[in-house]
Design an enzyme around this catalytic site. Structure first.
Site, PDB file in Angstrom:
ATOM      1  CB  SER A  22      -0.969   0.625   1.238  1.00 20.77           C
ATOM      2  OG  SER A  22      -1.709  -0.737   1.462  1.00 20.77           O
ATOM      3  NE  ARG A  26      -3.060   4.767   0.187  1.00 23.89           N
ATOM      4  CZ  ARG A  26      -3.510   3.453   0.440  1.00 23.89           C
ATOM      5  NH1 ARG A  26      -3.099   2.360  -0.574  1.00 23.89           N
ATOM      6  NH2 ARG A  26      -4.973   3.276   0.434  1.00 23.89           N
ATOM      7  N   GLY A  97      -5.962  -3.287  -7.584  1.00 20.50           N
ATOM      8  CA  GLY A  97      -7.334  -2.553  -6.980  1.00 20.50           C
ATOM      9  C   GLY A  97      -7.222  -0.888  -6.616  1.00 20.50           C
ATOM     10  CB  SER A 170     -13.234   1.170   0.764  1.00 21.52           C
ATOM     11  OG  SER A 170     -11.886   1.236  -0.353  1.00 21.52           O
ATOM     12  CD  GLN A 172      -8.009  -1.235  -3.247  1.00 25.52           C
ATOM     13  OE1 GLN A 172      -8.853  -0.820  -3.563  1.00 25.52           O
ATOM     14  NE2 GLN A 172      -7.539  -1.910  -3.107  1.00 25.52           N
ATOM     15  CG  ASP A 325      -5.129  -6.950   2.837  1.00 27.31           C
ATOM     16  OD1 ASP A 325      -6.389  -6.926   1.829  1.00 27.31           O
ATOM     17  OD2 ASP A 325      -4.231  -5.593   1.966  1.00 27.31           O
ATOM     18  CE  LYS A 352     -10.234  -6.615   0.417  1.00 28.66           C
ATOM     19  NZ  LYS A 352      -9.895  -4.624   0.303  1.00 28.66           N
ATOM     20  NE  ARG A 398      -4.052  -8.942   1.279  1.00 28.83           N
ATOM     21  CZ  ARG A 398      -1.928  -8.758   1.053  1.00 28.83           C
ATOM     22  NH1 ARG A 398      -0.987  -9.334   1.007  1.00 28.83           N
ATOM     23  NH2 ARG A 398      -2.328  -7.262   0.636  1.00 28.83           N
TER      24      ARG A 398
END
Ligand code: DC
Length: 673
Positions: A22, A26, A97, A170, A172, A325, A352, A398
Site C-alpha cells: 500500500s 501511494r 485494485g 475503504s 481506496q 487483508d 477483493k 493471499r
C-alpha cells in the site's frame, strides 16, 4: 499490542519481508504529482506496484530504477499537480485494485483523457464506489464494457470540492477522493463508517497538505484535506516491511509453536495491525520491539511464539478494517484452533482479488476443515485431523499464501494450484517459507552478526573496522582488497583497459580471485597464489580499482564471494556498499563520514608526511571530494548510506572512540535478539 506474559527465550529466527504494498503504490502516485525529485527506498518490486509505476511512466512521469534491484532507491521526477500527459495506450493496472482506484482519483484532476483497465480479476471488481464521487466532483467517466467495472475512460479537469459519505470503510475509496481533491487544488472531505488505513493521509501531510481527522460518536471517521499549496514537496521516504506479508510468517510461528520468529522493520500502523491482538487472543505470545518510524509510518520488530494449541476467536466490527487483508491467514489459523472461529462484518471480502469468503470456505472444505459461509463472513471449526488436498487460488495471492502457510505445518499435505500468484505482493514468498520451514523444530544455527561499515574515502573505515573486528573476535572483510585484486589481475593479464565496461564474465572467472580465511584474517588469492598486501596497494592498482569497481559485471561477479564471508560469530564488512547491496540485512550498519580536510590530513600523515602544509591538505581534500562525487554518482552501487545506517562523523572523534561507539551498537543489537 503485547500479548501473553510469558517471557521469550532463546534466539528467534529473524526474517525481513518486502516493502509495504500500500505504501509503495501511494508513494509512486504521490511522488508523481510532487514538485521535484522524490527518492523512495525499499519500494516493493512486485507485480502491483510495477503496474502502477508503468502506468505513471505512460502518463509522462520519469521514474528511475522502477524495475531495479530490491535495494535500489527509486527516483520519481514529479513536475507538479496537473502536469501529466495523455497516454498513447490504455493504462493496464494488471491485478492492482489500489493502483486502479487511486490512479483514477489522481487522473480525475488532470486535464486529459485516459482509459484504465486490468486483468481478468480486476475487471470484475467494483468501481462505481469511486466513480460516483469522482463524477460528483466533476470528472467524466464512461464505462467501456460493463457498468461499474473496468475498463473505463476518465476525462478529468476542473473539479469542485465535495464531502463524500462512503458506504464502505475503504482506504481506496477515501484515497481516490482525497487525491482528486488535492490534485484539483480544491481539497475534499470523506466520511467513512469506520476508520480505514491512513497511509495516504500521512504521506499528504509529509508533502505539506493540511489533513484534519476526527472520530464521531457513531464510530464514523471524518478526514478532510484543505486546498493544497500550489507545489507539493517531494518525498524522501523508506518503505517499511509489509505487515500483511509479515502476517503469513507470524501466523506460521503461531501455528508451529516450536520457537519464536521475528520479522524485522515492519510497518505497524494501528490501522493495519489488528491481527496482533487476535493472535494474542488465540494464545500466541506477541512482542513488539525496536519501535521506530520508517517513511512517516510507525515500524518495528514483531516477534511471535506459538504456545502449543491455539483457541478459536470471534472477529468482527471495528477490528475488521484493521485486518482486512489478514482474514485469509486468520482462516488458516482457525483451521487449527480449538473451537469455532467466527468472522463477521467482512462483506468487503467478497470484492477483493477473489470472493474471499467463498474461496476460503471452498478451500477449507477441500482440505478437510468444516467451514460455513455467512453473508458477511465465515465460520470455521478447528481440527487436529490431517489436512490434505489441492486448493484453488482464483488468481488471489493471499489465498495462495494462506494455504501455503497452513501446508507448511505438521500434519498437512496441501497443494496450491497457482503458487506464482504470490508474486503480486510478495516476490520470494515460497523460498522464504521453505527456508523457515526447514528450520522448524530444530535449534537455530548460531547467527553470524554482520556489521556493515561503509563511508567516504579516508573517513577511517579500515582502521576502525580492523580494531572493531579484533575487539569482538569477528572476521574482517576488506572488500576494497578484492576489487584491488581484480584490478591487479587485469593489469597482469595485459588486457586493453579502454573498454572496461564491456568486460565479460569469462574474463573475470579466468582471474580466479577468491578469499581464504586464516582464522579471522582474510587472504586474497588469484590464479592459485596468495597476493601480498603491498602488491594490492600500489598507485597503479588503486587507480584501476576505482574504475573497475564502477563496472556492474564486476560488482555482480564479486557479490557471492563477499557474502560467503558471513560465517562464525560475526563479520565486520568494510566497503562502499556493504549495508546497501552486499548485506542489506546486516544487523548493524554504520556509515562513517568526516570533513574532507581532516580526511586529507589523516591520509597525508598515513603516507608518511610528518606535518603536511595547508596547501597540500587542501589539494588532497579536493581530490577526495572529487572521488566522493564520482563514487556517489556512479550508476552501479553508488556510495550511499543505507536508510537504516547509523551515521558516525569521525572528524572530531579519536580512533578509540569510533571503535567504542561501534562496539556498543553491536552489543545493543545482540541484546535485542
Ligand atoms: O577501500 P579501498 O580503497 O581499498 O577500495 C579500492 C577501490 O574499490 C576504491 O576505488 C573503492 C572501490 N570499492 C567499491 O567500489 N566497493 C567496495 N565495497 C569496496 C571498494
Amino acid at each position: 499490542m503485547t500479548g501473553g506474559t510469558r517471557t521469550t527465550s532463546g534466539p528467534a529466527l529473524a526474517i525481513r519481508v518486502p516493502g509495504d504494498k500500500s505504501v509503495s503504490q501511494r508513494a509512486l502516485i504521490l511522488a508523481a504529482i510532487a514538485d521535484g525529485e522524490s527518492c523512495i527506498q525499499g519500494l516493493l518490486r512486485s507485480a502491483d506496484p510495477l503496474a502502477t509505476g508503468r502506468a505513471l511512466q505512460a502518463l509522462g512521469v520519469e521514474i528511475d530504477a522502477l524495475e531495479g534491484a530490491a535495494t535500489a532507491p527509486v527516483r520519481v521526477r514529479g513536475t507538479g499537480l496537473r502536469s501529466w500527459r495523455t497516454p498513447a495506450t490504455p493504462l493496464d493496472l494488471a491485478n492492482s485494485g489500489t493502483g486502479a482506484r487511486l490512479l483514477a482519483g489522481a487522473l480525475a484532476a488532470q486535464p486529459l483523457s485516459a482509459i484504465l483497465t486490468g486483468d481478468a480479476s480486476l475487471v470484475r471488481r467494483p468501481m462505481e464506489r469511486i466513480v460516483a464521487p469522482l463524477r460528483r466532483m466533476g470528472a467524466s467517466v464512461a464505462y467501456l464494457d460493463q457498468h461499474g467495472r473496468l475498463p473505463f475512460r476518465i476525462r478529468g479537469g476542473d473539479l469542485r470540492a465535495i464531502s463524500h459519505a462512503s458506504p464502505v470503510a475503504s482506504a481506496q475509496v477515501k484515497s481516490a477522493v482525497l487525491l482528486a481533491g488535492v490534485g484539483a487544488g480544491t481539497g475534499a472531505e470523506v466520511v467513512e463508517p469506520r476508520r480505514s488505513r491512513d497511509h495516504t493521509e500521512r504521506m499528504l501531510s509529509a508533502m505539506g497538505v493540511e489533513v484534519e481527522e476526527a472520530g464521531r460518536d457513531d464510530g464514523a471517521w471524518v478526514v478532510r484535506v484543505a486546498p493544497p499549496p500550489a507545489r507539493l514537496a517531494p518525498l524522501e521516504t523508506t518503505v517499511p516491511g509489509d505487515f500483511s506479508s509479515a502476517a503469513f510468517f507470524l501466523a506460521w510461528a503461531a501455528l508451529t509453536g516450536a520457537r519464536g520468529l521475528v520479522v524485522r522493520a515492519v510497518g505497524l500502523s494501528r490501522t493495519r495491525t489488528g491481527l496482533l491482538d487476535v493472535l494474542s487472543r488465540m494464545g500466541a505470545t506477541v512482542r513488539v520491539s525496536a519501535e521506530t518510524s520508517l517513511g512517516g509510518e510507525p515500524a518495528g520488530d514483531v516477534r511471535v511464539e506459538g504456545q502449543g494449541g491455539l483457541r478459536a476467536v470471534e472477529v468482527g466490527g471495528a477490528e475488521v478494517p484493521e485486518m482486512i487483508d489478514e482474514l485469509p491467514i486468520l482462516a488458516a489459523l482457525a483451521a487449527r484452533a480449538e473451537g469455532v472461529t467466527r468472522i463477521t462484518g467482512a462483506a468487503e471480502l467478497r470484492v477483493k482479488e477473489s470472493d474471499r469468503i467463498s474461496a476460503l470456505v471452498d478451500n477449507l472444505r477441500r482440505v478437510g476443515v468444516e467451514a460455513e459461509e455467512l453473508p458477511d463472513g465465515l465460520e470455521i471449526e478447528g481440527t487436529r485431523r490431517k489436512l490434505a488436498g489441492r486448493v484453488r487460488c482464483f488468481g488471489d495471492h493471499r489465498i495462495a499464501m494462506a494455504f501455503g502457510v497452513l501446508g507448511a505445518t505438521q500434519g498437512c499435505d496441501i497443494e496450491v494450484d497457482d503458487p506464482a500468484v504470490a508474486d503480486v505482493s510478495f516476490p520470494g514468498f515460497w523460498r522464504l517459507l521453505d527456508q523457515v520451514g526447514r528450520t522448524d523444530g530444530r535449534p537455530s544455527p548460531p547467527e553470524c552478526v554482520v556489521v556493515a561499515i561503509d563511508g567516504t574515502a579516508g573517513a577511517g573505515k579500515s582502521t576502525t573496522a580492523k580494531a572493531v573486528a579484533d575487539q569482538l573476535g569477528f572476521r574482517h572483510l576488506d572488500s576494497g582488497a578484492i576489487y584491488r585484486a581484480v584490478a591487479l589481475g587485469l593489469l597482469d593479464s595485459g588486457r586493453e583497459m579502454s573498454a572496461l565496461e564491456k568486460i565479460a564474465k569469462a574474463e573475470l572467472d579466468a582471474l580466479q580471485v577468491h578469499v581464504e580465511w586464516r582464522g579471522r584474517s582474510m587472504e586474497v588469492w588469484a590464479a592459485g597464489a596468495r597476493i601480498p598486501n603491498r602488491k594490492l596497494r600500489t598507485e597503479r592498482v588503486s587507480s584501476l580499482a576505482s574504475r573497475v569497481s564502477s563496472v556492474p559485471t564486476v560488482r555482480d561477479h564479486l557479490l557471492a564471494l563477499q557474502r560467503s564471508a558471513a560465517q562464525g560469530p560475526g563479520l565486520i564488512a568494510e566497503g562502499r556498499d556493504m549495508g546497501t547491496v552486499v548485506f542489506p540485512d546486516a544487523g548493524v550498519k554504520v556509515f562513517l563520514v568526516a570533513d574532507a580536510r581532516e580526511r586529507a590530513r589523516r591520509r597525508l600523515l598515513q603516507n608518511g608526511q610528518a606535518a603536511p602544509s595547508s596547501d597540500r591538505i587542501e589539494a588532497e581534500a579536493a581530490r577526495l571530494r572529487e572521488r566522493d562525487a564520482r563514487d556517489s554518482s556512479r550508476e552501479a552501487a553508488p556510495l550511499a548510506a543505507a536508510s537504516d545506517a547509523v551515521r558516525v562523523d569521525t572528524t572530531n572523534l579519536l580512533p578509540e572512540d569510533q571503535v567504542d561507539e561501534i562496539v556498543k551498537l553491536v552489543e545493543r543489537r545482540r541484546n535485542r535478539s
